[in-house]
Design an enzyme around this catalytic site. Structure first.
Site, PDB file in Angstrom:
ATOM      1  N   ARG A   1       1.011  -1.220   0.125  1.00 28.65           N
ATOM      2  CA  ARG A   1       0.029  -0.076  -0.009  1.00 28.65           C
ATOM      3  C   ARG A   1       0.820   1.219   0.218  1.00 28.65           C
ATOM      4  NH1 ARG A   1      -5.341   1.520   3.637  1.00 28.65           N
ATOM      5  NH2 ARG A   1      -6.015   0.052   1.845  1.00 28.65           N
TER       6      ARG A   1
ATOM      7  N   HIS B   1      -7.553   0.797  -6.210  1.00 27.47           N
ATOM      8  CA  HIS B   1      -7.666  -0.009  -5.207  1.00 27.47           C
ATOM      9  C   HIS B   1      -8.408  -1.321  -5.472  1.00 27.47           C
ATOM     10  CE1 HIS B   1      -7.847  -1.046  -0.988  1.00 27.47           C
ATOM     11  NE2 HIS B   1      -8.934  -0.063  -0.725  1.00 27.47           N
TER      12      HIS B   1
ATOM     13  N   GLN C   1     -10.137  -4.014  -2.959  1.00 22.33           N
ATOM     14  CA  GLN C   1     -11.659  -3.339  -2.143  1.00 22.33           C
ATOM     15  C   GLN C   1     -12.579  -3.668  -3.343  1.00 22.33           C
ATOM     16  OE1 GLN C   1     -12.423  -1.698   0.512  1.00 22.33           O
ATOM     17  NE2 GLN C   1     -14.384  -2.035  -0.138  1.00 22.33           N
TER      18      GLN C   1
ATOM     19  N   ASP D   1     -17.269   7.406  -1.052  1.00 24.88           N
ATOM     20  CA  ASP D   1     -16.156   7.113  -0.348  1.00 24.88           C
ATOM     21  C   ASP D   1     -15.780   8.493   0.235  1.00 24.88           C
ATOM     22  OD1 ASP D   1     -13.493   6.485   0.551  1.00 24.88           O
ATOM     23  OD2 ASP D   1     -12.640   6.333  -1.453  1.00 24.88           O
TER      24      ASP D   1
ATOM     25  N   CYS E   1     -16.363   1.789   0.754  1.00 24.74           N
ATOM     26  CA  CYS E   1     -15.386   1.078   1.279  1.00 24.74           C
ATOM     27  C   CYS E   1     -14.681   1.177   2.840  1.00 24.74           C
ATOM     28  CB  CYS E   1     -14.197   1.398   0.292  1.00 24.74           C
ATOM     29  SG  CYS E   1     -13.612   3.093   0.343  1.00 24.74           S
TER      30      CYS E   1
ATOM     31  N   ARG F   1     -13.661  -8.576   2.215  1.00 24.46           N
ATOM     32  CA  ARG F   1     -12.297  -8.296   2.109  1.00 24.46           C
ATOM     33  C   ARG F   1     -11.509  -9.359   2.583  1.00 24.46           C
ATOM     34  NH1 ARG F   1     -10.151  -3.045   1.629  1.00 24.46           N
ATOM     35  NH2 ARG F   1      -8.279  -4.265   0.990  1.00 24.46           N
TER      36      ARG F   1
HETATM   37  N1   CP Z   1     -11.281   0.089   2.608  1.00 19.73           N
HETATM   38  C1   CP Z   1      -9.989   0.025   3.061  1.00 19.73           C
HETATM   39  O1   CP Z   1      -8.973  -0.360   2.330  1.00 19.73           O
HETATM   40  O2   CP Z   1      -9.771   0.158   4.511  1.00 19.73           O
HETATM   41  P1   CP Z   1      -8.401   0.171   5.080  1.00 19.73           P
HETATM   42  O3   CP Z   1      -7.893   1.667   4.629  1.00 19.73           O
HETATM   43  O4   CP Z   1      -8.642   0.299   6.602  1.00 19.73           O
HETATM   44  O5   CP Z   1      -7.448  -0.675   4.585  1.00 19.73           O
HETATM   45  N1  NVA Z   2     -10.131   6.930  -1.244  1.00 20.48           N
HETATM   46  C1  NVA Z   2      -9.453   6.333   0.170  1.00 20.48           C
HETATM   47  C2  NVA Z   2      -9.719   4.885   0.264  1.00 20.48           C
HETATM   48  C3  NVA Z   2      -9.287   4.486   1.562  1.00 20.48           C
HETATM   49  C4  NVA Z   2      -9.602   3.147   1.764  1.00 20.48           C
HETATM   50  C5  NVA Z   2      -7.897   6.586   0.125  1.00 20.48           C
HETATM   51  O1  NVA Z   2      -7.331   6.631  -0.831  1.00 20.48           O
HETATM   52  O2  NVA Z   2      -7.792   7.184   1.221  1.00 20.48           O
END
Ligand code: CP
Ligand code: NVA
Length: 323
Positions: free
Chosen positions: A119, A146, A149, A239, A278, A306
């Site tokens: 990540r 992502h 997700q 989101d 999400c 997930r």
């Molecule tokens: N939805 C999601 O990816 O959550 P986190 O940021 O907690 O991993």
């Molecule tokens: N769009 C958000 C998603 C988090 C799971 C971010 O990138 O922070």
């Protein structure tokens, strides 16, 4: 100008790509493979014990440059429940932070672990890692995509509606990484996708074009609008207005997104639509408590899923890899 999407050429993979399979954007999968992956996730969800030794002795290295609750915990629990092990590597604790390159890190981790999940911020970092790693690389979120997700979202929609093809999903909010992956996932699954964003916050047109082309092949459409209307929706998705890494823009964004929240009144327009997010949610901003806490909300199933889709991804990508 945002970077163009790297669409995997499914018909002619390079020699290196034949040796391993990555999950960076979801375009690595054909519509049929995506359906099979979701089918596998459902099977694992029904009988998790059957898979208790499936990745016995295998290790997943997980690099995190951004915060996470769901991604970190679901991958870690997934590896444990499949008989393997996950290593949490925060960017600040490994030598990456002291100047070791992404490519060198990829080469070294490939000698210890059977897969790498990352990540991070720039999507190019994940592409560089995948190019240098000799083991599969999984994108656990970048500023641009992502994919994991969206697999959970598709499984949740399938559970709620009994099918995916022909459904209508309406997304309201920022044209961000989640929308980019939804554009790919809905097109591959044959879901009609409408994206409603304020001026200046639209998704990358490269991905919209991809969704239009791939969606057409699967009998689905894509629509981009500034006007808030969820009529005909089978699901409504939102989101956060400010994603990780955009904190300095928070005040400007809060203003720009006024009127784009998912409210109880808005949900009345499509009484049979489920609500998706999400997570993490910013209650009172992109969604009201009365929506996220209502019986129409599927967000906790999404979060749970997930775990199940991650197991399917891990099995598909890591199976048969030598320890
Ligand atoms: N939805 C999601 O990816 O959550 P986190 O940021 O907690 O991993
Ligand atoms: N769009 C958000 C998603 C988090 C799971 C971010 O990138 O922070």
């Amino acid at each position: 100008m945002p970077a163009a999407i790297t669409i995997q050429n499914r018909s002619a993979p390079s020699r290196a790509k034949q040796l391993k399979r990555d999950l960076l954007t979801l375009t690595e999968f054909t519509p049929r493979e995506l359906a099979a992956l979701l089918e596998l996730a459902s099977k694992i969800k029904k009988s998790p014990r059957k898979y208790a030794r499936a990745l016995s002795g295998q290790t997943l290295a997980m690099i995190f440059h951004k915060s996470s609750t769901r991604t970190r915990v679901s991958f870690e629990v997934a590896m444990y429940q499949l008989g393997g092990h996950a290593l949490f590597l925060s960017g600040s604790e490994i030598q990456l932070n002291r100047g070791e390159t992404i490519a060198d890190t990829a080469r070294v981790l490939s000698r210890y672990a059977q897969g790498i999940m990352i990540r991070t911020f720039g999507h190019a970092v994940v592409e560089e890692l995948a190019a240098a790693a000799s083991v599969p690389v999984i994108n656990g979120l970048t500023d641009r995509h992502h994919p994991c997700q969206i697999l959970a979202d598709l499984l949740t929609l399938k559970e709620r509606h009994g099918r995916l093809k022909g459904l209508k999903l309406v997304y309201v909010g920022d044209g961000n990484n989640v929308v980019h992956s939804l554009l790919i996932g809905t097109a591959l699954a044959g879901i009609h996708f409408k994206v409603i964003c304020p001026e200046g916050y639209l998704p990358d047109p490269v991905l919209v074009d991809y969704a239009a082309r791939e969606g057409k092949r699967q009998g689905a459409s894509v629509e981009i609008s500034h006007k808030l209307s969820i009529r005909g929706a089978d699901a409504v998705y939102t989101d956060a207005w400010t994603s990780m890494g955009q904190e300095a823009e928070m005040a400007v964004r809060l203003k720009a997104f006024q009127g784009y929240g998912v409210t109880k009144e808005l949900m009345l327009e499509s009484p049979s639509a489920v609500f998706l997010h999400c997570l993490p949610a910013h209650r009172g901003e992109e969604v009201e408590d009365e929506v996220i806490d209502s019986p129409r909300s599927a967000v906790w199933d999404q979060a749970e899923n997930r775990l199940h889709v991650q197991k399917a991804v891990l099995l598909e990508l890591l199976k048969g890899r030598t320890k």
